[in-house]
Write an enzyme that holds these catalytic residues in place. Structure first.
Site, PDB file in Angstrom:
ATOM      1  N   ARG A 122      27.435   5.828 -15.859  1.00 39.11           N
ATOM      2  CA  ARG A 122      26.905   5.388 -16.848  1.00 39.11           C
ATOM      3  C   ARG A 122      27.536   4.107 -17.445  1.00 39.11           C
ATOM      4  O   ARG A 122      27.213   3.687 -18.717  1.00 39.11           O
ATOM      5  CB  ARG A 122      26.016   6.247 -17.974  1.00 39.11           C
ATOM      6  CG  ARG A 122      25.183   7.127 -17.299  1.00 39.11           C
ATOM      7  CD  ARG A 122      24.117   7.555 -18.339  1.00 39.11           C
ATOM      8  NE  ARG A 122      23.233   8.415 -17.718  1.00 39.11           N
ATOM      9  CZ  ARG A 122      23.411   9.955 -17.625  1.00 39.11           C
ATOM     10  NH1 ARG A 122      24.430  10.211 -18.030  1.00 39.11           N
ATOM     11  NH2 ARG A 122      22.497  10.570 -17.117  1.00 39.11           N
ATOM     12  N   LYS A 144      26.564 -11.400 -16.372  1.00 41.20           N
ATOM     13  CA  LYS A 144      25.497 -11.022 -15.420  1.00 41.20           C
ATOM     14  C   LYS A 144      25.968 -10.372 -14.334  1.00 41.20           C
ATOM     15  O   LYS A 144      27.191 -10.980 -13.537  1.00 41.20           O
ATOM     16  CB  LYS A 144      24.757 -12.384 -14.990  1.00 41.20           C
ATOM     17  CG  LYS A 144      23.869 -12.731 -15.977  1.00 41.20           C
ATOM     18  CD  LYS A 144      22.879 -13.733 -15.445  1.00 41.20           C
ATOM     19  CE  LYS A 144      22.001 -14.752 -16.293  1.00 41.20           C
ATOM     20  NZ  LYS A 144      21.393 -15.723 -16.123  1.00 41.20           N
ATOM     21  N   GLU A 186      29.606 -26.929 -11.175  1.00 42.62           N
ATOM     22  CA  GLU A 186      29.410 -26.379 -12.281  1.00 42.62           C
ATOM     23  C   GLU A 186      30.196 -26.652 -13.620  1.00 42.62           C
ATOM     24  O   GLU A 186      29.460 -26.589 -14.724  1.00 42.62           O
ATOM     25  CB  GLU A 186      29.702 -24.756 -12.090  1.00 42.62           C
ATOM     26  CG  GLU A 186      28.882 -23.914 -10.973  1.00 42.62           C
ATOM     27  CD  GLU A 186      27.650 -23.219 -11.383  1.00 42.62           C
ATOM     28  OE1 GLU A 186      27.083 -23.527 -12.801  1.00 42.62           O
ATOM     29  OE2 GLU A 186      26.870 -22.707 -10.696  1.00 42.62           O
ATOM     30  N   LYS A 228      30.326 -21.846 -21.960  1.00 39.59           N
ATOM     31  CA  LYS A 228      29.449 -20.741 -21.814  1.00 39.59           C
ATOM     32  C   LYS A 228      29.368 -19.556 -22.704  1.00 39.59           C
ATOM     33  O   LYS A 228      28.486 -18.925 -23.022  1.00 39.59           O
ATOM     34  CB  LYS A 228      30.043 -20.234 -20.276  1.00 39.59           C
ATOM     35  CG  LYS A 228      29.284 -18.900 -19.987  1.00 39.59           C
ATOM     36  CD  LYS A 228      29.207 -18.703 -18.345  1.00 39.59           C
ATOM     37  CE  LYS A 228      28.055 -17.832 -18.190  1.00 39.59           C
ATOM     38  NZ  LYS A 228      27.967 -17.406 -16.708  1.00 39.59           N
ATOM     39  N   GLU A 238      19.249 -13.995 -21.948  1.00 42.50           N
ATOM     40  CA  GLU A 238      18.457 -15.171 -21.397  1.00 42.50           C
ATOM     41  C   GLU A 238      16.955 -14.944 -21.953  1.00 42.50           C
ATOM     42  O   GLU A 238      15.930 -15.074 -21.008  1.00 42.50           O
ATOM     43  CB  GLU A 238      18.538 -15.185 -19.853  1.00 42.50           C
ATOM     44  CG  GLU A 238      18.346 -16.475 -19.595  1.00 42.50           C
ATOM     45  CD  GLU A 238      18.516 -16.717 -17.939  1.00 42.50           C
ATOM     46  OE1 GLU A 238      19.646 -16.525 -17.642  1.00 42.50           O
ATOM     47  OE2 GLU A 238      17.800 -17.335 -17.275  1.00 42.50           O
ATOM     48  N   ARG A 242      20.096 -19.303 -23.077  1.00 45.95           N
ATOM     49  CA  ARG A 242      20.934 -19.288 -21.699  1.00 45.95           C
ATOM     50  C   ARG A 242      20.333 -20.046 -20.486  1.00 45.95           C
ATOM     51  O   ARG A 242      21.031 -20.259 -19.902  1.00 45.95           O
ATOM     52  CB  ARG A 242      21.179 -17.654 -21.547  1.00 45.95           C
ATOM     53  CG  ARG A 242      22.194 -17.373 -20.550  1.00 45.95           C
ATOM     54  CD  ARG A 242      22.488 -16.019 -20.372  1.00 45.95           C
ATOM     55  NE  ARG A 242      23.611 -15.620 -19.539  1.00 45.95           N
ATOM     56  CZ  ARG A 242      24.257 -14.884 -19.110  1.00 45.95           C
ATOM     57  NH1 ARG A 242      24.293 -13.972 -20.158  1.00 45.95           N
ATOM     58  NH2 ARG A 242      25.498 -14.814 -18.235  1.00 45.95           N
ATOM     59  N   ASN A 246      21.179 -23.095 -16.364  1.00 49.66           N
ATOM     60  CA  ASN A 246      20.425 -23.147 -15.055  1.00 49.66           C
ATOM     61  C   ASN A 246      20.020 -24.674 -14.753  1.00 49.66           C
ATOM     62  O   ASN A 246      19.356 -24.787 -14.073  1.00 49.66           O
ATOM     63  CB  ASN A 246      19.264 -22.405 -15.187  1.00 49.66           C
ATOM     64  CG  ASN A 246      19.464 -21.053 -15.065  1.00 49.66           C
ATOM     65  OD1 ASN A 246      20.609 -20.346 -14.476  1.00 49.66           O
ATOM     66  ND2 ASN A 246      18.853 -20.200 -15.985  1.00 49.66           N
ATOM     67  N   HIS A 249      19.676 -25.951 -11.309  1.00 53.02           N
ATOM     68  CA  HIS A 249      19.396 -24.747 -10.338  1.00 53.02           C
ATOM     69  C   HIS A 249      18.032 -24.589  -9.855  1.00 53.02           C
ATOM     70  O   HIS A 249      17.854 -23.742  -8.690  1.00 53.02           O
ATOM     71  CB  HIS A 249      19.944 -23.329 -11.262  1.00 53.02           C
ATOM     72  CG  HIS A 249      21.368 -23.274 -11.615  1.00 53.02           C
ATOM     73  ND1 HIS A 249      22.292 -24.017 -11.910  1.00 53.02           N
ATOM     74  CD2 HIS A 249      22.084 -22.216 -10.879  1.00 53.02           C
ATOM     75  CE1 HIS A 249      23.312 -23.574 -12.087  1.00 53.02           C
ATOM     76  NE2 HIS A 249      23.449 -22.650 -11.396  1.00 53.02           N
ATOM     77  N   HIS A 253      18.042 -23.861  -6.039  1.00 57.97           N
ATOM     78  CA  HIS A 253      17.732 -22.723  -5.134  1.00 57.97           C
ATOM     79  C   HIS A 253      16.784 -22.956  -4.245  1.00 57.97           C
ATOM     80  O   HIS A 253      16.632 -22.434  -3.094  1.00 57.97           O
ATOM     81  CB  HIS A 253      16.987 -21.720  -6.395  1.00 57.97           C
ATOM     82  CG  HIS A 253      17.936 -20.960  -7.322  1.00 57.97           C
ATOM     83  ND1 HIS A 253      17.877 -20.722  -8.464  1.00 57.97           N
ATOM     84  CD2 HIS A 253      19.612 -20.859  -7.156  1.00 57.97           C
ATOM     85  CE1 HIS A 253      18.879 -20.230  -9.092  1.00 57.97           C
ATOM     86  NE2 HIS A 253      19.691 -20.574  -8.453  1.00 57.97           N
ATOM     87  N   HIS A 267      26.748 -23.094  -3.090  1.00 56.25           N
ATOM     88  CA  HIS A 267      25.940 -23.028  -4.364  1.00 56.25           C
ATOM     89  C   HIS A 267      26.381 -24.210  -5.206  1.00 56.25           C
ATOM     90  O   HIS A 267      25.379 -24.880  -5.767  1.00 56.25           O
ATOM     91  CB  HIS A 267      26.129 -21.826  -4.811  1.00 56.25           C
ATOM     92  CG  HIS A 267      25.422 -21.687  -6.247  1.00 56.25           C
ATOM     93  ND1 HIS A 267      24.267 -21.613  -6.420  1.00 56.25           N
ATOM     94  CD2 HIS A 267      25.997 -21.662  -7.622  1.00 56.25           C
ATOM     95  CE1 HIS A 267      23.797 -21.519  -7.716  1.00 56.25           C
ATOM     96  NE2 HIS A 267      24.787 -21.680  -8.519  1.00 56.25           N
TER      97      HIS A 267
END
Ligand code: GLY
Length: 370
Positions: A122, A144, A186, A228, A238, A242, A246, A249, A253, A267
């Protein structure tokens, strides 16, 4: 000198330490976190060949014993089979609730190991030692974690903040120029989304950073991580701001899906092209000056980076198919595409109000130029 960025999330605060020689000092850096002198390290084959010995030696120098699991390199490692294997390996090695797991690698390893740490007993603490520029400025910070599903990337995961991030600038020297520049996509994103002065600095110093200048690299990583951290503090899970991270992005994507998540487009390369498209779209919608996308494209050109669809090798699907792929982005809410657009360099915002025909005509023009 080591630079420190604090991420002061209440009850889960941690530091991102950025500088040279951190891997060789990792034992001393990590020791204060430990309840007993024993850690588990998870890495990939490429990274382990270059850096694992240095890490285990640094730990041993502080009397810290370690066990290591080396997974295959590549995106396909971010999957249930490798996740299960990692969790079971950690249990077999009797990693306890108060122990620390170390993720030594790029974004794939960081995401997978972070998720394994999130669910093991956990939740156990983990340390990120990001080895790619992309991981140092983005994926290792902010909590994340996760793996990919057959239905899409990063669809399974958890928010689980690391206990410490060690971003050793020296490790960037082992990257190929292409991988470095992909991570730089980035870095540019941060200037574009919220700090015009940082973008000015990148125009001046980006080439130096790419050429290996340690001071320029350290500052580029530090400023990116600061930005960040500020955004993550405002909106960890998010619900709002947040999403600014992106920028570029939604286009990216679609392009990654169109190129099969292959070597044709890394990426960070997709992020750079996506940022250029987002700025072009913003200018066409009258949100920012036409000079802004031109200035961005010029900087990407100076850096020798991809900036248009025609820079992607091989065939691409039609503009209509690309637009459909954008609609499958996981950031879609109630069927509405969400874009990050800009009022200028350093001034981005999130919106769902983008006329479909404007996006389509932009993609059609880019496709026609291929
Ligand atoms: N990479 C985007 C985020 O961490 O939110």
């Amino acid at each position: 000198m080591t630079q420190i960025v604090e991420v002061p999330l209440a009850g889960r605060e941690y530091q991102v330490r950025i500088g040279q020689g951190l891997l060789a000092r990792a034992g001393a850096e990590i020791a204060p976190l430990l309840h007993r002198p024993r850690v588990a390290i998870v890495s990939d084959e490429n990274v382990a060949a270059k850096h694992l010995d240095t890490l285990t030696t640094a730990l041993a120098a502080e009397g810290i014993a370690s066990v290591a699991l080396t997974l295959p390199a590549g995106e396909s490692t971010k999957s249930w089979p490798h996740f299960t294997r990692t969790v079971e390996w950690l249990l077999e090695n009797k990693i306890e609730r108060r122990d620390v797991v170390i993720a030594l690698g790029g974004g794939v390893i960081g995401d997978l190991v972070g998720f394994a740490a999130a669910v093991l007993r956990r939740g156990v603490r983990f340390v990120q030692i990001p080895t790619s520029l992309l991981a140092q400025v983005d994926s290792s910070v902010g909590g994340k974690t996760g793996i990919n599903a057959p239905q899409g990337k990063n669809l399974i995961g958890a928010f689980h903040q690391p206990a410490l991030v060690l971003a050793d600038i020296d490790m960037l020297a082992t990257l190929t120029p292409r991988d470095f520049l992909a991570g730089y996509g980035e870095v540019v994103k941060y200037g574009l989304l919220g700090d015009a002065a940082f973008f000015d600095w990148l125009e001046e110093n980006g080439p130096k950073a790419a050429a290996g200048d340690a001071e320029a690299r350290t500052y580029a990583v530090k400023r990116s991580v600061e930005m960040k951290a500020e955004i993550v503090l405002r909106d960890e899970t998010e619900q709002g701001d947040r999403a600014l991270l992106n920028l570029g992005h939604t286009f990216c994507h679609a392009l990654e899906a169109a190129t099969g998540y292959s070597d044709r487009l890394l990426h960070g390369e997709g992020v750079a092209i996506g940022c250029a498209l987002a700025f072009e779209l913003s200018a066409r919608l009258g949100l920012c000056a036409q000079e802004d996308p031109s200035r961005l494209r010029e900087h990407l050109a100076t850096m020798g980076m991809k900036r248009d669809l025609r820079d992607i090798p091989g065939d691409l699907p039609s503009a209509e198919v690309l637009l459909d792929l954008m609609g499958q982005d996981k950031k879609v809410i109630d069927g509405q595409l969400r874009f990050i657009l800009a009022r200028g360099i350093g001034d981005s915002f999130v919106t769902s109000e983008v006329p479909r025909d404007k996006v389509l005509s932009l993609l059609q023009e880019q496709r026609a130029a291929c």
